[in-house]
Design a protein around this motif. Structure first.
Motif, PDB file in Angstrom:
ATOM      1  N   THR A 173       0.923   4.138  -2.948  1.00 16.98           N
ATOM      2  CA  THR A 173       0.692   5.548  -2.610  1.00 16.98           C
ATOM      3  C   THR A 173       1.811   6.420  -3.160  1.00 16.98           C
ATOM      4  O   THR A 173       1.572   7.448  -3.814  1.00 16.98           O
ATOM      5  CB  THR A 173       0.612   5.715  -1.075  1.00 16.98           C
ATOM      6  OG1 THR A 173      -0.471   4.926  -0.610  1.00 16.98           O
ATOM      7  CG2 THR A 173       0.393   7.164  -0.671  1.00 16.98           C
ATOM      8  N   GLU A 208       1.824   9.379  -6.013  1.00 13.95           N
ATOM      9  CA  GLU A 208       2.257  10.750  -5.663  1.00 13.95           C
ATOM     10  C   GLU A 208       3.339  11.227  -6.640  1.00 13.95           C
ATOM     11  O   GLU A 208       3.306  12.361  -7.128  1.00 13.95           O
ATOM     12  CB  GLU A 208       2.796  10.784  -4.232  1.00 13.95           C
ATOM     13  CG  GLU A 208       1.719  10.657  -3.177  1.00 13.95           C
ATOM     14  CD  GLU A 208       2.284  10.536  -1.766  1.00 13.95           C
ATOM     15  OE1 GLU A 208       1.479  10.475  -0.824  1.00 13.95           O
ATOM     16  OE2 GLU A 208       3.518  10.488  -1.590  1.00 13.95           O
ATOM     17  N   SER A 240       0.831  -1.209   0.000  1.00 13.49           N
ATOM     18  CA  SER A 240       0.000   0.000   0.000  1.00 13.49           C
ATOM     19  C   SER A 240       0.864   1.258   0.000  1.00 13.49           C
ATOM     20  O   SER A 240       0.543   2.239  -0.673  1.00 13.49           O
ATOM     21  CB  SER A 240      -0.990  -0.015   1.159  1.00 13.49           C
ATOM     22  OG  SER A 240      -0.387   0.408   2.336  1.00 13.49           O
ATOM     23  N   HIS A 241       1.994   1.237   0.707  1.00 14.45           N
ATOM     24  CA  HIS A 241       2.869   2.410   0.708  1.00 14.45           C
ATOM     25  C   HIS A 241       3.503   2.599  -0.664  1.00 14.45           C
ATOM     26  O   HIS A 241       3.631   3.730  -1.152  1.00 14.45           O
ATOM     27  CB  HIS A 241       3.943   2.248   1.802  1.00 14.45           C
ATOM     28  CG  HIS A 241       4.667   3.523   2.141  1.00 14.45           C
ATOM     29  ND1 HIS A 241       5.901   3.544   2.738  1.00 14.45           N
ATOM     30  CD2 HIS A 241       4.331   4.818   1.932  1.00 14.45           C
ATOM     31  CE1 HIS A 241       6.292   4.806   2.894  1.00 14.45           C
ATOM     32  NE2 HIS A 241       5.356   5.597   2.416  1.00 14.45           N
TER      33      HIS A 241
END
Ligand code: PRP
Length: 206
Positions: free
Chosen positions: A30, A34, A26-27
């Motif tokens: 993300t 970004e 998930s990181h």
């Protein structure tokens, strides 16, 4: 046309976080999105605008609008899907063209398994998405496919690129612009980018 290393401090910081060996799925997703927003900002900064008169709160007002047909965003399956939301955040009206390639891990040659291009692609700028540009085989095959479909303006967004792949594309497709968040040192003998991010597809999809 050329290589654009987008080395804004926010990007360099986020690429550093992406390189952590134990980063969660998930990181990674993300951060990938970004960084893609920032790459999109940079890759669109020469877009032409045109004037339009609209009705504002105090009457007529002249505003700027992006000129021409909407871009088509071209995520390369699988890992390119991990950057798609980043482009949609900036260009919500982008039309998607999806292409699927996997790299034969012995020959390192790309193998195509899916293509679905947007309508009127010959009138649109294509923004190719792939976290990794390694040997350049996958990108080369994608560019050829887009050019055969009539696409005249092509840019590629990458999280991490190897000099070998960059040089190949700049030589074979000098009309294509490459926007990358990092240019790494080299490829190892099995075609992985060093220091790289590891297998981006696995990191995005688990
Ligand atoms: C990776 C990456 C690129 C390609 C880069 O995909 O996402 O598409 O390899 O390598 P190249 O520049 O040497 O062609 P992979 O084959 O791992 O497929 P995946 O996205 O489905 O995981």
């Amino acid at each position: 046309m050329a290589l654009h290393l987008v080395d804004h401090p926010l990007i360099r910081h986020k690429v550093g976080l992406l390189r952590q060996h134990d980063i969660s799925t998930s990181h990674f997703r993300t951060l990938a999105n970004e960084i893609t927003r920032l790459l999109t900002y940079e890759a669109t900064k020469d877009f032409e605008t045109e004037k339009k008169i609209i009705k504002g709160w105090a009457g007529k007002v002249e505003v700027d609008c992006i000129k021409g047909k909407k871009v088509t965003v071209v995520p390369i399956l699988r890992a390119g899907l991990g950057m798609l939301d980043g482009v949609y955040d900036m260009i919500p009206g982008a039309k998607a063209s999806v292409v699927g390639f996997y790299r034969n891990e012995e020959t390192l040659e790309p193998v195509q398994y899916y293509v679905k291009l947007a309508k009127n692609i010959q009138e649109r700028m294509a923004l190719i998405l792939d976290p990794m540009l390694a040997t350049g085989g996958t990108l080369n095959a994608t560019i050829k496919l887009l050019k055969e479909a009539g696409c005249k303006s092509i840019r590629g967004l990458f999280l991490c690129a190897a000099p070998e792949g960059i040089n190949r594309i700049l030589t074979e497709h000098p009309d294509v612009d490459i926007y990358t968040a990092a240019v790494d040192e080299k490829l190892n003998d099995v075609g992985y980018i060093i220091p790289g991010l590891g297998d981006a597809g696995d990191k995005i999809f688990g």
